[in-house]
Scaffold this motif. Structure first.
Motif, PDB file in Angstrom:
ATOM      1  N   GLU A   1      -6.341   3.324  -0.069  1.00 47.33           N
ATOM      2  CA  GLU A   1      -7.486   2.798   0.678  1.00 47.33           C
ATOM      3  C   GLU A   1      -8.317   1.847  -0.173  1.00 47.33           C
ATOM      4  O   GLU A   1      -8.779   0.805   0.310  1.00 47.33           O
ATOM      5  CB  GLU A   1      -8.353   3.959   1.163  1.00 47.33           C
ATOM      6  CG  GLU A   1      -7.680   4.816   2.231  1.00 47.33           C
ATOM      7  CD  GLU A   1      -8.390   6.140   2.443  1.00 47.33           C
ATOM      8  OE1 GLU A   1      -9.491   6.327   1.844  1.00 47.33           O
ATOM      9  OE2 GLU A   1      -7.852   6.993   3.176  1.00 47.33           O
ATOM     10  N   ARG A   2      -8.504   2.185  -1.416  1.00 45.94           N
ATOM     11  CA  ARG A   2      -9.325   1.348  -2.281  1.00 45.94           C
ATOM     12  C   ARG A   2      -8.602   0.063  -2.683  1.00 45.94           C
ATOM     13  O   ARG A   2      -9.220  -0.998  -2.792  1.00 45.94           O
ATOM     14  CB  ARG A   2      -9.787   2.157  -3.490  1.00 45.94           C
ATOM     15  CG  ARG A   2     -10.871   3.148  -3.116  1.00 45.94           C
ATOM     16  CD  ARG A   2     -11.210   4.150  -4.192  1.00 45.94           C
ATOM     17  NE  ARG A   2     -12.343   4.974  -3.771  1.00 45.94           N
ATOM     18  CZ  ARG A   2     -12.254   5.998  -2.916  1.00 45.94           C
ATOM     19  NH1 ARG A   2     -11.067   6.338  -2.415  1.00 45.94           N
ATOM     20  NH2 ARG A   2     -13.325   6.676  -2.564  1.00 45.94           N
ATOM     21  N   LEU A   3      -7.315   0.146  -2.890  1.00 49.20           N
ATOM     22  CA  LEU A   3      -6.549  -1.072  -3.147  1.00 49.20           C
ATOM     23  C   LEU A   3      -6.611  -2.011  -1.942  1.00 49.20           C
ATOM     24  O   LEU A   3      -6.723  -3.231  -2.091  1.00 49.20           O
ATOM     25  CB  LEU A   3      -5.093  -0.728  -3.471  1.00 49.20           C
ATOM     26  CG  LEU A   3      -4.822  -0.044  -4.807  1.00 49.20           C
ATOM     27  CD1 LEU A   3      -3.325   0.257  -4.944  1.00 49.20           C
ATOM     28  CD2 LEU A   3      -5.294  -0.895  -5.985  1.00 49.20           C
ATOM     29  N   ALA A   4      -6.527  -1.434  -0.745  1.00 47.87           N
ATOM     30  CA  ALA A   4      -6.610  -2.242   0.474  1.00 47.87           C
ATOM     31  C   ALA A   4      -7.975  -2.914   0.580  1.00 47.87           C
ATOM     32  O   ALA A   4      -8.079  -4.081   0.998  1.00 47.87           O
ATOM     33  CB  ALA A   4      -6.337  -1.370   1.697  1.00 47.87           C
TER      34      ALA A   4
ATOM     35  N   VAL B   1      -3.206 -10.142  -5.843  1.00 46.76           N
ATOM     36  CA  VAL B   1      -1.856  -9.807  -6.291  1.00 46.76           C
ATOM     37  C   VAL B   1      -1.901  -8.367  -6.786  1.00 46.76           C
ATOM     38  O   VAL B   1      -2.675  -8.044  -7.693  1.00 46.76           O
ATOM     39  CB  VAL B   1      -1.371 -10.735  -7.423  1.00 46.76           C
ATOM     40  CG1 VAL B   1       0.006 -10.306  -7.912  1.00 46.76           C
ATOM     41  CG2 VAL B   1      -1.346 -12.187  -6.952  1.00 46.76           C
ATOM     42  N   LEU B   2      -1.117  -7.502  -6.190  1.00 46.42           N
ATOM     43  CA  LEU B   2      -1.063  -6.110  -6.615  1.00 46.42           C
ATOM     44  C   LEU B   2      -0.014  -5.949  -7.708  1.00 46.42           C
ATOM     45  O   LEU B   2       0.973  -6.684  -7.745  1.00 46.42           O
ATOM     46  CB  LEU B   2      -0.716  -5.202  -5.435  1.00 46.42           C
ATOM     47  CG  LEU B   2      -1.717  -5.178  -4.282  1.00 46.42           C
ATOM     48  CD1 LEU B   2      -1.155  -4.364  -3.121  1.00 46.42           C
ATOM     49  CD2 LEU B   2      -3.055  -4.606  -4.731  1.00 46.42           C
ATOM     50  N   ALA B   3      -0.217  -4.980  -8.587  1.00 49.97           N
ATOM     51  CA  ALA B   3       0.763  -4.676  -9.628  1.00 49.97           C
ATOM     52  C   ALA B   3       0.946  -3.170  -9.712  1.00 49.97           C
ATOM     53  O   ALA B   3      -0.034  -2.413  -9.647  1.00 49.97           O
ATOM     54  CB  ALA B   3       0.319  -5.226 -10.981  1.00 49.97           C
TER      55      ALA B   3
ATOM     56  N   ARG C   1       3.846  -0.802  -3.497  1.00 48.34           N
ATOM     57  CA  ARG C   1       4.866  -1.645  -2.853  1.00 48.34           C
ATOM     58  C   ARG C   1       4.709  -1.634  -1.334  1.00 48.34           C
ATOM     59  O   ARG C   1       4.804  -2.675  -0.678  1.00 48.34           O
ATOM     60  CB  ARG C   1       6.262  -1.162  -3.244  1.00 48.34           C
ATOM     61  CG  ARG C   1       6.561  -1.261  -4.724  1.00 48.34           C
ATOM     62  CD  ARG C   1       7.949  -0.737  -5.052  1.00 48.34           C
ATOM     63  NE  ARG C   1       8.084  -0.492  -6.487  1.00 48.34           N
ATOM     64  CZ  ARG C   1       8.299   0.698  -7.034  1.00 48.34           C
ATOM     65  NH1 ARG C   1       8.449   1.768  -6.261  1.00 48.34           N
ATOM     66  NH2 ARG C   1       8.385   0.825  -8.348  1.00 48.34           N
ATOM     67  N   ALA C   2       4.483  -0.447  -0.781  1.00 50.84           N
ATOM     68  CA  ALA C   2       4.329  -0.332   0.668  1.00 50.84           C
ATOM     69  C   ALA C   2       3.092  -1.078   1.154  1.00 50.84           C
ATOM     70  O   ALA C   2       3.121  -1.757   2.197  1.00 50.84           O
ATOM     71  CB  ALA C   2       4.251   1.145   1.062  1.00 50.84           C
ATOM     72  N   LEU C   3       2.003  -0.968   0.401  1.00 48.33           N
ATOM     73  CA  LEU C   3       0.780  -1.668   0.788  1.00 48.33           C
ATOM     74  C   LEU C   3       0.980  -3.172   0.710  1.00 48.33           C
ATOM     75  O   LEU C   3       0.522  -3.919   1.582  1.00 48.33           O
ATOM     76  CB  LEU C   3      -0.371  -1.242  -0.125  1.00 48.33           C
ATOM     77  CG  LEU C   3      -1.740  -1.836   0.208  1.00 48.33           C
ATOM     78  CD1 LEU C   3      -2.209  -1.384   1.586  1.00 48.33           C
ATOM     79  CD2 LEU C   3      -2.768  -1.436  -0.851  1.00 48.33           C
ATOM     80  N   GLY C   4       1.663  -3.634  -0.331  1.00 47.38           N
ATOM     81  CA  GLY C   4       1.932  -5.059  -0.451  1.00 47.38           C
ATOM     82  C   GLY C   4       2.726  -5.580   0.735  1.00 47.38           C
ATOM     83  O   GLY C   4       2.436  -6.656   1.276  1.00 47.38           O
ATOM     84  N   LYS C   5       3.715  -4.803   1.162  1.00 41.50           N
ATOM     85  CA  LYS C   5       4.533  -5.211   2.311  1.00 41.50           C
ATOM     86  C   LYS C   5       3.710  -5.214   3.591  1.00 41.50           C
ATOM     87  O   LYS C   5       3.788  -6.155   4.389  1.00 41.50           O
ATOM     88  CB  LYS C   5       5.722  -4.268   2.457  1.00 41.50           C
ATOM     89  CG  LYS C   5       6.674  -4.637   3.570  1.00 41.50           C
ATOM     90  CD  LYS C   5       7.873  -3.706   3.592  1.00 41.50           C
ATOM     91  CE  LYS C   5       8.856  -4.095   4.692  1.00 41.50           C
ATOM     92  NZ  LYS C   5      10.034  -3.175   4.719  1.00 41.50           N
ATOM     93  N   GLU C   6       2.894  -4.182   3.760  1.00 45.17           N
ATOM     94  CA  GLU C   6       2.088  -4.069   4.973  1.00 45.17           C
ATOM     95  C   GLU C   6       1.067  -5.188   5.089  1.00 45.17           C
ATOM     96  O   GLU C   6       0.860  -5.753   6.173  1.00 45.17           O
ATOM     97  CB  GLU C   6       1.375  -2.718   4.987  1.00 45.17           C
ATOM     98  CG  GLU C   6       0.455  -2.512   6.178  1.00 45.17           C
ATOM     99  CD  GLU C   6      -0.296  -1.198   6.110  1.00 45.17           C
ATOM    100  OE1 GLU C   6      -1.413  -1.134   6.669  1.00 45.17           O
ATOM    101  OE2 GLU C   6       0.214  -0.243   5.487  1.00 45.17           O
TER     102      GLU C   6
ATOM    103  N   VAL D   1       0.923  -8.964   0.680  1.00 47.80           N
ATOM    104  CA  VAL D   1       0.333  -9.272  -0.620  1.00 47.80           C
ATOM    105  C   VAL D   1       1.449  -9.274  -1.664  1.00 47.80           C
ATOM    106  O   VAL D   1       2.260  -8.347  -1.699  1.00 47.80           O
ATOM    107  CB  VAL D   1      -0.735  -8.218  -1.009  1.00 47.80           C
ATOM    108  CG1 VAL D   1      -1.302  -8.513  -2.386  1.00 47.80           C
ATOM    109  CG2 VAL D   1      -1.842  -8.182   0.023  1.00 47.80           C
ATOM    110  N   PRO D   2       1.506 -10.272  -2.537  1.00 45.28           N
ATOM    111  CA  PRO D   2       2.520 -10.259  -3.600  1.00 45.28           C
ATOM    112  C   PRO D   2       2.349  -9.032  -4.493  1.00 45.28           C
ATOM    113  O   PRO D   2       1.222  -8.603  -4.765  1.00 45.28           O
ATOM    114  CB  PRO D   2       2.238 -11.546  -4.386  1.00 45.28           C
ATOM    115  CG  PRO D   2       1.446 -12.410  -3.467  1.00 45.28           C
ATOM    116  CD  PRO D   2       0.663 -11.489  -2.593  1.00 45.28           C
ATOM    117  N   VAL D   3       3.470  -8.487  -4.954  1.00 45.09           N
ATOM    118  CA  VAL D   3       3.451  -7.336  -5.854  1.00 45.09           C
ATOM    119  C   VAL D   3       4.219  -7.678  -7.129  1.00 45.09           C
ATOM    120  O   VAL D   3       5.385  -8.093  -7.058  1.00 45.09           O
ATOM    121  CB  VAL D   3       4.077  -6.091  -5.196  1.00 45.09           C
ATOM    122  CG1 VAL D   3       4.181  -4.942  -6.219  1.00 45.09           C
ATOM    123  CG2 VAL D   3       3.255  -5.651  -3.989  1.00 45.09           C
TER     124      VAL D   3
END
Length: 233
Positions: A97-100, A114-116, A141-146, A149-151
């Motif tokens: 939730e916080r990353l989102a 960009v998520l890592a 990875r799932a959040l990036g796909k949803e 967002v690049p991961v």
């Protein structure tokens, strides 16, 4: 355009201290070395011990967000400390939730998120490298796909790095290994520290991050292929 870094100690800059009184043995995160591999200015906001929750509660995210300008990039890597608070920061709960939220606020400022995934801990057992982050990398990875967002997937990269070097050689990426090579004694805490890098380890990861960002920026896409010399008349 500026690259901003949000994260924990595996990203954070060195505090200028040295191990065992040796300036050649700093303990630092990969973000400290990123500037040497990119022409864009780098602002490292990461802090040791940070979680996705504390980073906001301590005002570090607000300070980062206040600096954002359209076209900037924000690389976000947490997880090492979030997993220590599973009630509040479960991989598919508070952590996600916080990353989102960080992602949404970055985009609202006209910047690129960009998520890592977390860098792996160097934890070998009977010759095999253990998986130390459980479901946290998969959640990123799932959040990036949803969210489209690049991961930058640092978990498998660092797993490859440690296993390619081998259990013995990969120790040099960490303070205790570098100290052993220099025949310097370090305290018991550092002897067990397979999470935080010395300059060599931080630079190796930073170079991978930089190359990934170059790809996202399309660097090299407009160049002529150099494989034409293989074509025979």
């Amino acid at each position: 355009m500026t690259i901003h870094l949000a994260g924990d100690s595996t990203v954070a800059p060195t505090d200028g201290g040295a191990t065992a009184g040796r300036p050649d043995l700093p303990l630092l995160g990969w973000g400290d070395e990123l500037q040497q591999f990119t022409a864009e200015p780098v602002r490292n906001h990461a802090k040791g011990g940070a979680t996705t929750l504390s980073f906001r509660e301590e005002g570090r995210w607000d300070a980062l967000a206040a600096e954002l300008r359209p076209g900037d990039t924000v690389v976000i890597q947490f997880g090492h400390n979030d997993q220590k608070e599973p009630e509040l920061l479960a991989a598919d709960g508070g952590y996600r939730e916080r990353l989102a939220a960080f992602t949404a606020e970055t985009r609202a400022a006209g910047a690129r998120p960009v998520l890592a995934t977390s860098v792996e801990r160097r934890m070998f057992h009977e010759g095999a490298l253990r998986h130390s982050h459980g479901p946290y990398p998969a959640a990123v990875r799932a959040l990036g796909k949803e969210l489209d967002v690049p991961v930058i997937d640092l978990t498998p990269f660092t797993r490859w790095l440690y296993t390619w070097l081998g259990e013995g050689e990969s120790a040099a990426l960490f303070v205790h290994g570098a100290a052993a090579d220099l025949r310097i004694e370090v305290d018991e805490k550092l002897q067990k520290d397979n999470t935080h890098y010395t300059t060599a380890g931080a630079a190796a990861v930073a170079r991978f991050v930089a190359e990934h960002l170059h790809v996202l920026n399309g660097v090299g896409d407009d160049q002529e292929p150099l494989g034409q010399w293989l074509v025979r008349p």
